[in-house]
Motif scaffolding. Structure first.
Motif, PDB file in Angstrom:
ATOM      1  N   ALA A 156      11.323   3.754  -4.844  1.00  0.00           N
ATOM      2  CA  ALA A 156      12.851   3.127  -5.085  1.00  0.00           C
ATOM      3  C   ALA A 156      13.678   3.725  -3.883  1.00  0.00           C
ATOM      4  O   ALA A 156      14.423   2.573  -3.533  1.00  0.00           O
ATOM      5  CB  ALA A 156      13.337   4.027  -6.213  1.00  0.00           C
ATOM      6  N   TYR A 157      13.481   4.715  -3.198  1.00  0.00           N
ATOM      7  CA  TYR A 157      14.576   5.247  -2.251  1.00  0.00           C
ATOM      8  C   TYR A 157      14.249   4.404  -0.898  1.00  0.00           C
ATOM      9  O   TYR A 157      14.840   3.486  -0.244  1.00  0.00           O
ATOM     10  CB  TYR A 157      14.404   6.833  -2.038  1.00  0.00           C
ATOM     11  CG  TYR A 157      15.683   7.034  -1.157  1.00  0.00           C
ATOM     12  CD1 TYR A 157      17.033   6.320  -1.210  1.00  0.00           C
ATOM     13  CD2 TYR A 157      15.519   8.140  -0.576  1.00  0.00           C
ATOM     14  CE1 TYR A 157      17.956   7.072  -0.483  1.00  0.00           C
ATOM     15  CE2 TYR A 157      16.503   9.056   0.199  1.00  0.00           C
ATOM     16  CZ  TYR A 157      17.698   8.110   0.335  1.00  0.00           C
ATOM     17  OH  TYR A 157      18.716   8.496   1.191  1.00  0.00           O
ATOM     18  N   LEU A 158      13.014   4.862  -0.225  1.00  0.00           N
ATOM     19  CA  LEU A 158      12.648   4.270   0.967  1.00  0.00           C
ATOM     20  C   LEU A 158      12.222   3.062   0.994  1.00  0.00           C
ATOM     21  O   LEU A 158      12.526   2.249   1.885  1.00  0.00           O
ATOM     22  CB  LEU A 158      11.272   5.340   1.527  1.00  0.00           C
ATOM     23  CG  LEU A 158      11.754   6.431   2.350  1.00  0.00           C
ATOM     24  CD1 LEU A 158      12.175   7.622   1.193  1.00  0.00           C
ATOM     25  CD2 LEU A 158      10.678   7.098   2.836  1.00  0.00           C
ATOM     26  N   HIS A 159      11.464   2.452  -0.012  1.00  0.00           N
ATOM     27  CA  HIS A 159      10.561   1.239   0.424  1.00  0.00           C
ATOM     28  C   HIS A 159      11.117   0.112  -0.625  1.00  0.00           C
ATOM     29  O   HIS A 159      10.684  -0.827  -0.793  1.00  0.00           O
ATOM     30  CB  HIS A 159       9.218   1.383  -0.206  1.00  0.00           C
ATOM     31  CG  HIS A 159       8.575   2.700   0.748  1.00  0.00           C
ATOM     32  ND1 HIS A 159       7.701   3.564   0.106  1.00  0.00           N
ATOM     33  CD2 HIS A 159       8.594   2.673   2.134  1.00  0.00           C
ATOM     34  CE1 HIS A 159       7.323   4.535   0.995  1.00  0.00           C
ATOM     35  NE2 HIS A 159       7.781   4.109   2.215  1.00  0.00           N
ATOM     36  N   ASP A 176       0.885  -1.297  -0.217  1.00  0.00           N
ATOM     37  CA  ASP A 176      -0.030   0.103  -0.139  1.00  0.00           C
ATOM     38  C   ASP A 176       0.898   1.148   0.074  1.00  0.00           C
ATOM     39  O   ASP A 176       0.495   2.341  -0.508  1.00  0.00           O
ATOM     40  CB  ASP A 176      -0.844   0.094   1.221  1.00  0.00           C
ATOM     41  CG  ASP A 176      -2.042  -0.817   0.948  1.00  0.00           C
ATOM     42  OD1 ASP A 176      -2.740  -0.887   0.033  1.00  0.00           O
ATOM     43  OD2 ASP A 176      -2.253  -1.787   1.921  1.00  0.00           O
ATOM     44  N   ALA A 177       2.031   1.211   0.516  1.00  0.00           N
ATOM     45  CA  ALA A 177       2.873   2.138   0.462  1.00  0.00           C
ATOM     46  C   ALA A 177       3.265   2.633  -0.914  1.00  0.00           C
ATOM     47  O   ALA A 177       4.053   3.902  -1.299  1.00  0.00           O
ATOM     48  CB  ALA A 177       4.202   2.007   1.341  1.00  0.00           C
ATOM     49  N   ALA A 188       3.202  -2.999  -7.202  1.00  0.00           N
ATOM     50  CA  ALA A 188       2.950  -3.906  -6.380  1.00  0.00           C
ATOM     51  C   ALA A 188       3.559  -4.930  -6.270  1.00  0.00           C
ATOM     52  O   ALA A 188       4.168  -5.692  -5.456  1.00  0.00           O
ATOM     53  CB  ALA A 188       1.383  -4.108  -6.458  1.00  0.00           C
ATOM     54  N   LEU A 189       3.781  -5.506  -7.698  1.00  0.00           N
ATOM     55  CA  LEU A 189       4.588  -6.650  -7.946  1.00  0.00           C
ATOM     56  C   LEU A 189       6.039  -6.364  -7.254  1.00  0.00           C
ATOM     57  O   LEU A 189       6.545  -7.098  -6.594  1.00  0.00           O
ATOM     58  CB  LEU A 189       4.721  -6.951  -9.228  1.00  0.00           C
ATOM     59  CG  LEU A 189       5.529  -8.270  -9.758  1.00  0.00           C
ATOM     60  CD1 LEU A 189       4.868  -8.766 -11.220  1.00  0.00           C
ATOM     61  CD2 LEU A 189       6.710  -8.462  -9.880  1.00  0.00           C
ATOM     62  N   LEU A 190       6.933  -5.192  -7.586  1.00  0.00           N
ATOM     63  CA  LEU A 190       8.028  -5.014  -7.175  1.00  0.00           C
ATOM     64  C   LEU A 190       7.958  -4.991  -5.573  1.00  0.00           C
ATOM     65  O   LEU A 190       8.607  -5.248  -4.671  1.00  0.00           O
ATOM     66  CB  LEU A 190       8.448  -3.783  -7.662  1.00  0.00           C
ATOM     67  CG  LEU A 190       9.047  -3.876  -9.048  1.00  0.00           C
ATOM     68  CD1 LEU A 190       9.410  -2.488  -9.544  1.00  0.00           C
ATOM     69  CD2 LEU A 190      10.151  -4.705  -9.178  1.00  0.00           C
ATOM     70  N   ALA A 191       6.925  -4.336  -4.906  1.00  0.00           N
ATOM     71  CA  ALA A 191       6.790  -4.379  -3.454  1.00  0.00           C
ATOM     72  C   ALA A 191       6.905  -5.847  -2.879  1.00  0.00           C
ATOM     73  O   ALA A 191       7.582  -5.994  -1.901  1.00  0.00           O
ATOM     74  CB  ALA A 191       5.364  -3.580  -3.151  1.00  0.00           C
ATOM     75  N   VAL A 235      13.268   0.274   4.534  1.00  0.00           N
ATOM     76  CA  VAL A 235      12.947  -1.180   4.947  1.00  0.00           C
ATOM     77  C   VAL A 235      13.962  -2.110   5.239  1.00  0.00           C
ATOM     78  O   VAL A 235      13.840  -2.995   5.760  1.00  0.00           O
ATOM     79  CB  VAL A 235      12.119  -1.628   3.463  1.00  0.00           C
ATOM     80  CG1 VAL A 235      10.841  -1.033   3.596  1.00  0.00           C
ATOM     81  CG2 VAL A 235      12.859  -1.604   2.400  1.00  0.00           C
ATOM     82  N   LYS A 236      15.215  -1.352   5.021  1.00  0.00           N
ATOM     83  CA  LYS A 236      16.487  -2.001   5.488  1.00  0.00           C
ATOM     84  C   LYS A 236      16.851  -1.799   7.020  1.00  0.00           C
ATOM     85  O   LYS A 236      17.718  -2.332   7.333  1.00  0.00           O
ATOM     86  CB  LYS A 236      17.561  -2.031   4.255  1.00  0.00           C
ATOM     87  CG  LYS A 236      17.117  -2.549   3.188  1.00  0.00           C
ATOM     88  CD  LYS A 236      18.371  -2.888   2.220  1.00  0.00           C
ATOM     89  CE  LYS A 236      17.785  -3.698   1.124  1.00  0.00           C
ATOM     90  NZ  LYS A 236      18.000  -2.974  -0.044  1.00  0.00           N
ATOM     91  N   ALA A 237      16.235  -0.874   7.341  1.00  0.00           N
ATOM     92  CA  ALA A 237      16.761  -0.427   8.742  1.00  0.00           C
ATOM     93  C   ALA A 237      16.273  -1.714   9.735  1.00  0.00           C
ATOM     94  O   ALA A 237      17.257  -1.847  10.578  1.00  0.00           O
ATOM     95  CB  ALA A 237      15.580   0.706   9.163  1.00  0.00           C
TER      96      ALA A 237
END
Lengths: 140, 800
Positions: free
Chosen positions: B244-247, B234-235, B299-302, B252-254
């Motif tokens: 590309a950057y955050l998600h 959903d993000a 969504a696929l990439l998510a 998400v690697k935090a």
């Protein structure tokens, strides 16, 4: 029936200045005698309340064209900034300092950063009280 | 040169500046200004590289609240350097890409302010040594992610996605905070590095496992691990540079960073191993399995990101085995897993970043990212196609791309699990490589979907034939990433020696053996290679017959999904809160007063009774003078007449009278400060009362029913009684020693003779400051409550 408030109006014109003077006196005397920012601010606010009771809002806004929300905001900001001032000198937040210096024509006086702090308190009090009263009375 | 603390704060400073320099009709894209920040930071971090490679680490401390031992300690070692380089490196590419992606009609000021806010807080997360500071930055990343997902806040989907991500990640963050506090209880330090040493003899502590689970909760929610993965798809409502950057590359690697950072603390523990590796494997499988169903490329990439994060997570789970007491740390077996995890982490950032940017290009150029409407774009967008091909094949684990190398190492690590003799792994450990292999098949399939359904076949819509290749600027950033994908395959050991190995030594502080097998693309016909071949063969077959078996996805009813659980619990809590609130919020002031008074009497009365605090003695009292008698009697008369009067105006005036009489009492007792304050406050309050009087409805002569009056009488009488008892007890008994002696020398300490004001303005200035702020908030509150209604009907920006 038309309300005859001539006496109130005339007296107010004179007395407001006395109250304002008292407010300023109380503000400065707070260092060593009863008074201070909070009381000074409240007295100042009560002078304005008297003006509001006597005259209508339009006249008041014409003669004192301040936005009292901003007055309150400035007051709060001063309070915060005096606290930050101490940090700049490496002291803990809100450390107050004072010094006795010789002011020309006035003589030996003690000056203190508390005065600024109190000024902030006074402005915040005036601003908030008048904001509340004005917004309620304008809601008519 | 920039110091480390400065490096964290540079993005914050820049984001503060943006509102001042950004104007809507700016000739130059504001992104060029923003781009400077990550580039400078990247170069700064690179300069640390030679020393970090030697195994050094750098610490820098800035005292913040030394009294509570809270200091801004920045700490950089190999592990944080990897993340720092990713944050700034990918950050620079993403900012560059966004300059072409977002045009002047968007609110660029907001976008870059949030983006820099994120960059700063993310750097804060990886460079902080103090857990509380880390936590603060951690939540800041959640907040900036929330703001960025809701960048197009007019869309309902954006608002939904933003709220979902915030609720889930902050929920986990709070868990992590409690975990940190528990660790502090165990060791007595908030420093992560000090905890390494202190924790060793304390692993039997009762809070050890709860702290472990709670910290993992924070890591899992942030890194979208099963079953908290539901927020990530959903993000994707965020602009593509943000996705590309955050998600995919950083935020998400935090969670993975936290797991890696805390491996020396928790590693070797069975709960840690199982939680991390099993969650990772389930996420790996479920993400890959769900990705195939999606038709929206983002969504696929998510889902594929979720799956890849699971892969890295499971590797860290396996790597924690090498800290088990029976394993000598210098055996390569499981430390190699951590090495593979970090390697894949970097690889994932390169190929996923490139893929996201390509999808962004499609969305930007064609206006859709639905694979049912795309196809045959290879001829029209050859460069985008090449980048997508490289990215997907790398993701699928095919040579000659970097994904192949890390995928083989992943298989190797999973195969090694059942050689471990503890935690009953020699029996169920067999499952690890099997799940890994099945998930890889699905990974292969969705990677192929991205390339083949989008770029090959026939154009499904007419407008696709008119598609043009994107501009040079837009293609530059993904092209750089694609080149890296290839370069890392050819020279993997450059990356490994300089960046990855120092980080592995940070995960295992006691590791002495500095031997790692150099990464080789070809290592003979071994099980790993056969697994990859199997993936390709089986994957191709399944991909070819996709239409035959995709019915599987319909087997899961929608209402059983975690999404449904999230939505329903949200509705449930909403309703619960509404029902509870409407039960007691009646809208009658008298009811609210009843609540306040009843609570007060019960609490104070109970405490008074329970502690046996009531005491009453007249000894040592002054005789009551004539003035006091007169004032007290008039107050009593005024009080009684206030009850029986039938006019509000009279009641207010009488109330004012009581107030002024109390001021007189203060005068009698020589308290000029109090008297002065009381008089002024009474004046202003009476004026306010009079004002409020105007709005009240007409006074009705109707009397309340007897039952209600009796009830009110009881409440009023008990409040009066409790107050009197408290006042008498305060006067008679002394529970605490007086603190007034502390303030006696106010003249020397603060240069003021008025003790009251000195306390207010100096000794206890913090209280006063907060009171001023509260007063200010109250004033603004009254103003908005009254005035807000007036401005209704403002232009409604939100769609439904």
């Amino acid at each position: 029936m038309k309300i005859n408030d001539l006496i109130l109006r005339s007296v107010t014109k004179l007395i407001v200045f006395i109250i304002l003077t008292l407010a300023i006196y109380l503000f400065f005397s707070g260092h060593n005698a009863p008074g201070g920012g909070f009381i000074g601010g409240l007295v100042l606010a009560s002078a304005i309340v008297l003006l509001l009771l006597t005259y209508d809002i339009e006249t008041f806004k014409y003669s004192i064209p301040f936005d009292f929300k901003i007055v309150a905001a400035i007051g709060s900001l001063i309070v915060l900034l005096t606290g930050m001032g101490a940090v700049l000198f490496g002291k803990p937040f809100l450390t107050q300092s004072f010094a006795t210096i010789n002011i020309p024509f006035i003589g030996l006086r003690e000056i203190s950063t508390v005065t600024f702090f109190e000024l902030g308190v006074a402005l915040a009090v005036v601003g908030v009280v008048i904001t509340i009263i004005l917004s309620i009375s304008e809601d008519v | 040169m920039l110091t480390l603390n400065m490096a964290i704060f540079l993005p914050f400073l820049a984001s503060l500046l943006i509102p001042f320099i950004y104007r809507r009709h700016f000739k130059i894209h504001i992104g060029w200004f923003v781009l400077i920040v990550p580039v400078i930071l990247f170069i700064t971090l690179i300069t640390y590289l030679p020393q970090i490679k030697q195994g050094d680490s750098f610490t820098e401390t800035l005292n913040w609240i030394p009294t509570f031992n809270i200091n801004l300690t920045s700490y950089i070692d190999g592990l944080s350097l990897i993340f720092g380089l990713l944050i700034t490196g990918i950050g620079a590419l993403v900012v560059f890409y966004s300059i072409f992606y977002l045009d002047f009609s968007e609110n660029l000021g907001h976008f870059y302010t949030y983006l820099l806010l994120f960059m700063g807080s993310m750097l804060g997360v990886v460079f902080s040594d103090h857990m509380m500071i880390l936590y603060a930055f951690w939540e800041l990343t959640s907040i900036s992610s929330f703001l960025l997902i809701a960048f197009w806040y007019q869309r309902k989907g954006s608002r939904y996605g933003a709220k979902k991500s915030l609720l889930i990640t902050v929920f986990g963050g709070l868990g992590m905070l409690i975990g940190f506090l528990m660790l502090y209880q165990i060791t007595g330090t908030f420093s992560i590095r000090e905890t390494f040493e202190l924790i060793i003899p304390l692993k039997e502590h009762i809070l050890f496992t709860p702290a472990l689970i709670l910290i993992l909760l924070g890591a899992f929610t942030k890194s979208a691990q099963f079953p908290f993965h539901i927020w990530l798809p959903d993000a994707m409502e965020a602009p593509t540079p943000v996705s590309a950057y955050l998600h995919s590359a950083t935020m998400v690697k935090a969670g993975i960073y936290i797991v890696a950072r805390f491996t020396p603390i928790f590693g070797g523990d069975a709960v840690w191993f199982y939680a991390v590796s099993i969650t990772g494997l389930i996420t790996l499988f479920w993400g890959a399995f769900s990705a195939i169903r999606e038709t929206d490329l983002k969504a696929l990439l998510a889902y594929s990101t979720i799956s890849q994060l699971g892969l890295v997570m499971s590797l860290f789970g396996v790597s924690s085995l090498s800290l088990h007491p029976t394993i000598t740390i210098n055996e390569v077996l499981y430390t190699q897993a951590a090495f593979a995890a970090l390697f894949h982490l970097v690889n994932h950032s390169t190929f996923k970043g490139a893929l996201f940017m390509v999808v962004g290009i499609l969305d930007f150029k064609i206006g859709t990212r639905d694979i049912r409407r795309l196809g045959g774009l290879m001829l029209f967008m050859p460069i985008s196609f090449s980048i997508a091909l490289i990215g997907s094949f790398s993701m699928a684990g095919l040579p000659p791309f970097n994904g192949f190398l890390s995928k083989e190492m992943f298989f190797q690590a999973m195969l090694s699990v059942n050689e471990f003799d503890f935690f009953s792994l020699n029996t169920i450990g067999v499952l690890f490589p099997i799940i890994a292999w099945i998930a890889s098949v699905f990974t292969f399939i969705y990677s192929m979907i991205i390339v083949f359904k989008t770029f090959l076949g026939k154009p499904k819509e007419k407008k696709l034939s008119q598609a043009k290749e994107a501009s040079f600027g837009m293609l530059l950033a993904p092209s750089i990433l694609a080149i890296f994908i290839f370069l890392i395959f050819i020279f993997p050991n450059v990356l490994a020696d300089n960046i990855l190995k120092p980080a592995v030594f940070n995960i295992y502080p006691n590791l002495e053996n500095n031997y790692f097998e150099p990464i080789k693309a070809w290592h003979g016909f071994n099980t790993e290679l056969f697994m990859t071949m199997g993936v390709v063969v089986i994957g191709t077959v399944i991909f070819a017959f996709y239409r035959r078996w995709n019915i599987v996805y319909k087997l899961f009813p929608k209402f059983l999904s975690f999404d449904a659980l999230y939505n329903n619990s949200l509705i449930f809590f909403d309703r619960l809160a509404k029902n509870t609130t409407s039960k007691y919020m009646t809208g009658y002031l008298r009811h609210y007063f009843q609540y306040v008074f009843i609570t007060f009497t019960l609490l104070v009365g109970f405490t008074l009774f329970k502690l046996n605090a009531f005491s009453f003695s007249l000894t040592g009292d002054e005789p009551i003078g004539i003035f006091e008698w007169i004032l007290a009697i008039t107050i009593i008369i005024a009080g009684i007449s206030m009850i029986i009067t039938s006019s509000r105006l009279t009641a207010i005036v009488i109330n004012g009278y009581i107030g002024f009489t109390i001021a007189l009492f203060f005068v009698l007792f020589r308290a000029p400060d109090l008297a002065l304050t009381q008089v002024v406050i009474e004046t202003v309050t009476t004026a306010l009362f009079l004002l409020a009087l105007y709005f009240l409805p007409r006074w009705e002569e109707k009397r309340a029913p007897v039952r209600e009056r009796r009830q009110n009488f009881i409440i009023a009488a008990s409040v009066g009684l409790v107050f009197t008892l408290v006042a008498l007890s305060v006067k008679s008994g002394r529970l605490f020693t007086s603190i007034s002696s502390f303030f006696e020398d106010s003249d020397e300490k603060a240069g003021a003779a008025n003790i009251v004001n000195t306390i207010l303005g100096d000794f206890r200035a913090f209280d006063t400051m907060l009171e001023v702020i509260v007063l200010f908030i109250a004033g603004i509150g009254v103003f908005t409550l009254i005035k807000a209604n007036k401005k209704r009907g403002a232009h409604n920006l939100e769609d439904k």
